[in-house]
Design an enzyme around this catalytic site. Structure first.
Site, PDB file in Angstrom:
ATOM      1  N   ALA A 211       0.846  -1.196   0.000  1.00 12.00           N
ATOM      2  CA  ALA A 211       0.000   0.000   0.000  1.00 12.00           C
ATOM      3  C   ALA A 211       0.877   1.240   0.000  1.00 12.00           C
ATOM      4  O   ALA A 211       2.091   1.175  -0.160  1.00 12.00           O
ATOM      5  CB  ALA A 211      -0.930  -0.005   1.209  1.00 12.00           C
ATOM      6  N   ASN A 212       0.251   2.397   0.169  1.00 13.08           N
ATOM      7  CA  ASN A 212       0.967   3.661   0.284  1.00 13.08           C
ATOM      8  C   ASN A 212       0.232   4.556   1.268  1.00 13.08           C
ATOM      9  O   ASN A 212      -0.787   4.155   1.841  1.00 13.08           O
ATOM     10  CB  ASN A 212       1.121   4.329  -1.090  1.00 13.08           C
ATOM     11  CG  ASN A 212      -0.213   4.588  -1.752  1.00 13.08           C
ATOM     12  OD1 ASN A 212      -1.032   5.360  -1.254  1.00 13.08           O
ATOM     13  ND2 ASN A 212      -0.454   3.921  -2.884  1.00 13.08           N
ATOM     14  N   ARG A 213       0.738   5.765   1.457  1.00 16.46           N
ATOM     15  CA  ARG A 213       0.223   6.630   2.527  1.00 16.46           C
ATOM     16  C   ARG A 213      -0.918   7.548   2.086  1.00 16.46           C
ATOM     17  O   ARG A 213      -1.302   8.456   2.823  1.00 16.46           O
ATOM     18  CB  ARG A 213       1.361   7.481   3.098  1.00 16.46           C
ATOM     19  CG  ARG A 213       2.414   6.675   3.849  1.00 16.46           C
ATOM     20  CD  ARG A 213       3.441   7.594   4.497  1.00 16.46           C
ATOM     21  NE  ARG A 213       4.366   6.863   5.345  1.00 16.46           N
ATOM     22  CZ  ARG A 213       5.513   6.341   4.939  1.00 16.46           C
ATOM     23  NH1 ARG A 213       5.864   6.466   3.655  1.00 16.46           N
ATOM     24  NH2 ARG A 213       6.294   5.694   5.770  1.00 16.46           N
ATOM     25  N   ALA A 277      -3.729   7.105  -5.739  1.00 15.65           N
ATOM     26  CA  ALA A 277      -2.321   6.694  -5.705  1.00 15.65           C
ATOM     27  C   ALA A 277      -2.289   5.176  -5.879  1.00 15.65           C
ATOM     28  O   ALA A 277      -2.259   4.421  -4.906  1.00 15.65           O
ATOM     29  CB  ALA A 277      -1.678   7.114  -4.392  1.00 15.65           C
TER      30      ALA A 277
END
Length: 405
Positions: A211-213, A277
């Site tokens: 995942a990402n932020r 994102a």
């Protein structure tokens, strides 16, 4: 834009900044607006109904259980007879009540019954504004379609206190409500706008994922702004913890492949804004069971493959390419140069580039600094709230949808 004959309902909360509401009333009336005021019990501790009534030229409304006013459900009438509502000052307590749908006094009952545009001008101590509860309440109100002006930074009423929490100045509030009451942006009413938001989660095994932020705040703000401008909005959202925007059709997905399938199902669209994102890679094959350590110290090999390029797929769609395709470039270096390359590579019309280095606090934060890259060149926007970024983008899209002269 003139405010002549516009009906403004001003709800005055109980904070020291209530004194600014007196100047705000004067400014509104100078521009032709008719102003009615509702004062909370706390507001009456700082300014008097006599002062407010003298400036509005109208009766000041104080009590939910006023025998004369409530004979015809006066709080509903107040909500319906306004073109816009301003809450200034909006204290932490009042914002909390608004976010949770409480209606224990006249001010909150009016707001709960209101179907008109609402502008909120917060005012509180910096520690209260920064508190996670207040941040959650603001996020909920933004998702409900309310707009904010301020707060600003500066000295507080308390000695030796300074920071973010001062109520916006009356002229700033005046400009914000004037903008809010501007006509629906030409060219957007009824248009279908397809937006992606948030991260994607790519499973490694049943308990882990890539995942990402991304928080989804920017994409959700864009969806809400297009809906306010009269567009029909489909939002494809990855896993986020913020509420769905009001007035928007939302499709919830987890992975990049699910997001692409949802986009395919939502096309055709007039405009696509790919703000999500999306994870660049996923497991070649996610494991059915949890990957366990075997005590040898050996690290398991994770075979990765590229995810589908959603922006390029939409930007180069053979039959259903939207008229305008907008992408984002979240970079940590060479922001504008990378965005220019992405614009050409993905077949987009515009790229909103931003620096997401950890020290800038963009991912998960409330503010953003955008470089709008297009065939027209590069426009460097100032640091704005994510809501303001969304509104600027909506205006830019509306301009580009106008027929050529």
């Amino acid at each position: 834009m003139s405010l002549t004959d516009k009906r403004i309902l001003l709800i005055i909360g109980g904070g020291i900044a209530a004194y600014k509401s007196l100047d705000l009333i004067r400014r509104l009336r100078e521009r032709g607006a008719r102003v009615r005021a509702v004062m909370t019990e706390g507001a009456c501790q700082f300014i008097t109904p006599v002062s407010v009534g003298a400036l509005t030229g109208e009766r000041v409304f104080l009590n939910l259980f006023d025998r004369d006013e409530e004979q015809d459900v006066g709080h509903i009438r107040l909500a319906r007879e306004a073109d816009a509502v301003i809450v200034a000052p909006a204290t932490a307590d009042l914002m909390a009540k608004m976010a949770n749908g409480l209606a224990g006094d006249l001010a909150t009952a009016v707001l709960l019954a209101c179907d008109r545009p609402v502008l909120v001008a917060p005012a509180m101590n910096p520690a209260m504004w920064a508190h996670p509860a207040t941040r959650r309440n603001q996020a909920q109100l933004l998702a409900d379609g309310l707009r904010f002006v301020g707060p600003n930074s500066g000295e507080m009423a308390e000695s030796n206190e300074a920071g973010l929490g001062r109520m916006a100045e009356p002229m700033e509030i005046l400009q914000a409500v004037t903008k809010m009451l501007a006509p629906v942006l030409s060219g957007l009413a009824g248009r279908h706008v397809l937006i992606t938001s948030g991260p994607t989660h790519e499973p490694i095994d049943p308990v882990r994922y890539i995942a990402n932020r991304s928080s989804g705040r920017q994409g959700h703000a864009i969806a809400a702004a297009f809906a306010r401008a009269g567009a029909r909005v489909t939002l494809v959202s990855g896993p986020v913890t913020i509420p769905d925007p009001a007035g928007v059709d939302v499709v919830h997905v987890e992975s990049a492949r699910e997001m692409l399938a949802a986009i395919d199902a939502a096309l055709p669209a007039d405009v696509a804004v790919m703000a999500a994102a999306v994870a660049d890679w996923r497991m070649a094959e996610a494991q059915n069971g949890k990957i366990k350590k075997d005590g040898s110290g050996a690290v398991p090999a994770l075979a990765l493959v590229e995810n589908p390029d959603i922006l390029a797929t939409v930007g180069r769609h053979a039959t259903l390419r939207p008229r305008l395709v907008v992408g984002f470039a979240a970079e940590t270096s060479n922001v504008v140069d990378n965005a220019r390359a992405k614009l050409a590579r993905k077949g987009a019309d515009m790229i909103l580039a931003n620096d997401v280095s950890p020290e800038r606090g963009v991912m998960g934060g409330d503010r953003n600094t955008i470089h709008l890259v297009s065939g027209e060149g590069v426009a460097n926007w100032p640091t704005l709230s994510k809501t303001e970024v969304a509104e600027r983008l909506v205006a830019e899209v509306a301009r580009r949808l106008q027929p050529a002269k």
